[in-house]
Design a protein around this motif. Structure first.
Motif, PDB file in Angstrom:
ATOM      1  N   PHE A   1      36.402  30.066  41.051  1.00  0.00           N
ATOM      2  CA  PHE A   1      37.551  30.509  41.970  1.00  0.00           C
ATOM      3  C   PHE A   1      37.182  31.958  42.153  1.00  0.00           C
ATOM      4  CE2 PHE A   1      40.990  33.302  43.308  1.00  0.00           C
ATOM      5  CZ  PHE A   1      41.416  32.621  44.467  1.00  0.00           C
ATOM      6  N   GLY A   2      36.895  32.728  40.926  1.00  0.00           N
ATOM      7  CA  GLY A   2      36.577  33.805  41.012  1.00  0.00           C
ATOM      8  C   GLY A   2      34.949  34.435  41.750  1.00  0.00           C
ATOM      9  N   LEU A   3      34.492  33.309  41.471  1.00  0.00           N
ATOM     10  CA  LEU A   3      32.720  33.586  41.955  1.00  0.00           C
ATOM     11  C   LEU A   3      33.005  33.118  43.442  1.00  0.00           C
ATOM     12  CD1 LEU A   3      29.947  33.893  40.637  1.00  0.00           C
ATOM     13  CD2 LEU A   3      29.609  31.587  40.620  1.00  0.00           C
ATOM     14  N   SER A   4      33.654  32.293  43.897  1.00  0.00           N
ATOM     15  CA  SER A   4      33.581  32.095  45.396  1.00  0.00           C
ATOM     16  C   SER A   4      34.292  33.114  46.027  1.00  0.00           C
ATOM     17  CB  SER A   4      34.298  30.600  45.625  1.00  0.00           C
ATOM     18  OG  SER A   4      33.409  29.416  45.245  1.00  0.00           O
ATOM     19  N   ALA A   5      35.253  33.524  45.579  1.00  0.00           N
ATOM     20  CA  ALA A   5      36.098  34.653  46.163  1.00  0.00           C
ATOM     21  C   ALA A   5      35.135  36.028  46.110  1.00  0.00           C
ATOM     22  CB  ALA A   5      37.223  34.979  45.711  1.00  0.00           C
TER      23      ALA A   5
ATOM     24  N   ARG B   1      32.940  37.801  49.737  1.00  0.00           N
ATOM     25  CA  ARG B   1      33.342  39.351  50.017  1.00  0.00           C
ATOM     26  C   ARG B   1      32.249  40.154  49.994  1.00  0.00           C
ATOM     27  NH1 ARG B   1      38.001  38.640  46.443  1.00  0.00           N
ATOM     28  NH2 ARG B   1      36.895  39.793  44.710  1.00  0.00           N
ATOM     29  N   VAL B   2      30.792  39.791  49.476  1.00  0.00           N
ATOM     30  CA  VAL B   2      29.860  40.758  49.280  1.00  0.00           C
ATOM     31  C   VAL B   2      28.817  40.068  50.434  1.00  0.00           C
ATOM     32  CG1 VAL B   2      30.263  41.010  47.052  1.00  0.00           C
ATOM     33  CG2 VAL B   2      28.623  39.154  47.566  1.00  0.00           C
TER      34      VAL B   2
ATOM     35  N   ASN C   1      21.372  37.928  53.076  1.00  0.00           N
ATOM     36  CA  ASN C   1      22.315  37.759  54.151  1.00  0.00           C
ATOM     37  C   ASN C   1      21.789  37.207  55.451  1.00  0.00           C
ATOM     38  OD1 ASN C   1      24.706  38.199  55.682  1.00  0.00           O
ATOM     39  ND2 ASN C   1      24.391  40.305  55.913  1.00  0.00           N
ATOM     40  N   ARG C   2      21.584  35.841  55.721  1.00  0.00           N
ATOM     41  CA  ARG C   2      21.043  35.494  56.923  1.00  0.00           C
ATOM     42  C   ARG C   2      22.024  34.183  57.268  1.00  0.00           C
ATOM     43  NH1 ARG C   2      15.288  34.068  55.076  1.00  0.00           N
ATOM     44  NH2 ARG C   2      16.376  33.375  53.372  1.00  0.00           N
TER      45      ARG C   2
END
Length: 382
Positions: free
Chosen positions: A254-258, A262-263, A379-380
């Motif tokens: 959960f923490g990793l996906s959240a 966001r980044v 980021n693509r």
């Protein structure tokens, strides 16, 4: 809220058919007369099935709608889980495993598109929630199959496996309202779209990353309890160590996906997970019994590459229709890449009589996972 509940109940079932097998693999082999090499094939069956059936998911979603296909997938899964343990031989056991896994395969591919369609502004957190549910199911099956078999079902491993069909049945009612909805235009998939996706470097980076993390995950699922048991760890403790690798995915997934949602770039997250993989498999190679809980913790951390890649698939697609195609391509090609891994681990174990050569192979495969994760995390979009 209805869609979220349905999503979570479906996700609970995505690993039950697989993680319930490892803790009682010795009993299954004894009951069916199965060699280590064939047991390695059993560990490879999920990736073969996910690769083959996953490619059909976009076409099925286009014709019937994602929700209807997911509903049918859950019913097929329940039937396969209920019947598989009572197969009269290895071949039929493998065939019925394919039936159960075919149901999982279409659900695997389509859930990211459901997230993108119904929760477009909360892709990371929603993916995190459903990977938590997935890991809760996987952990429960891994930890409870041996105690259920030994203490509830009088040592009958068949009942210990078959009982997980009830969990799939419980998920079915939540999908009935969604299945009655009209087919959304976003679910439509043109027949030439998979070709265009396959030409995009982002899709290939995701596919290779998915394949490498799947190889690692299914080696853990298929062989980790046996590796510990062969090192002298009691069967019940080996099951708990295996369960730990899934349990860690509950908070970390959960923490990793959240965080990933966001980044802007997730490359460093993928690299960091790979480093934990090197440490965990390196520890097993050195001595599984030396620090079994530490090695299991490291392997549980690297296993969160699965929720990461699901989040990446949802983030890299521009819309739900693209996410369906990207998910189908990345998962199907990724599982094709992963097919040889668990089988080769079993074959190397048969050939050498130990686990050092198989674990050395897995250590080498972590390197391309790190490289592919770096490129997939940039980021693509497709």
């Amino acid at each position: 809220m209805t869609a979220l509940v349905a999503l979570l109940l479906a996700a609970v079932n995505l690993r039950l058919a697989v993680t319930s097998v490892g803790p009682v693999l010795d009993e299954i082999r004894g009951g069916l007369g199965m060699s280590s090499t064939v047991a390695g094939l059993l560990a490879s069956v999920p990736v073969v099935c996910f690769a083959a059936v996953g490619l059909t998911a976009p076409r099925l979603a286009r014709r019937f709608g994602s929700s209807r296909v997911i509903l049918i997938g859950l019913l097929v899964l329940a039937a396969g889980l209920a019947v598989r343990p009572y197969a009269g031989g290895t071949a039929l056991f493998l065939l019925l495993s394919l039936v159960a896994l075919a149901g999982i395969a279409v659900v695997n591919v389509l859930l990211p598109s459901v997230v993108k369609d119904r929760f477009p502004d909360k892709v990371g957190s929603t993916t995190g929630l459903y990977t938590v549910a997935l890991n809760v199911g996987a952990t429960t099956a891994a930890a409870a199959t041996v105690p259920l078999t030994q203490h509830v079902f009088g040592g009958d491993w068949r009942l210990g496996l078959a009982c997980w069909a009830a969990v799939a049945v419980l998920a079915v009612p939540s999908w009935l309202p969604l299945a009655r909805e009209p087919i959304a235009p976003a679910a439509e998939v043109k027949t030439d779209d998979p070709v265009r996706v396959s030409r995009h470097p982002v899709a290939w980076a995701l596919a290779v990353y998915f394949g490498m993390q799947s190889t690692s995950a299914y080696v853990i699922i298929g062989w980790l309890p046996q590796i510990y048991r062969d090192a002298g760890v009691p069967a019940e403790q080996a099951g708990l160590l295996f369960a730990l690798t899934s349990f860690l995915g509950v908070p970390l997934g959960f923490g990793l996906s959240a965080l990933a949602g966001r980044v802007r770039t997730q490359s460093w997250i993928a690299v960091g997970l790979g480093v934990f993989g090197l440490a965990g498999y390196g520890g097993l190679w050195w001595d599984p019994a030396a620090a079994p809980w530490l090695w299991a913790t490291f392997l549980g951390i690297v296993n969160t590459a699965f929720p990461l890649v699901l989040t990446l698939i949802a983030l890299r697609g521009r819309d739900p229709g693209t996410v369906v195609r990207l998910s189908a391509f990345a998962q199907s090609v990724g599982y094709i890449i992963a097919i040889p891994g668990p089988f080769l681990v079993g074959a190397l174990h048969d050939a050498t009589g130990g686990w050092r050569a198989p674990l050395a192979l897995v250590l080498c495969l972590i390197v391309p996972q790190i490289v592919a994760g770096w490129f997939a995390g940039r980021n693509r979009q497709v």
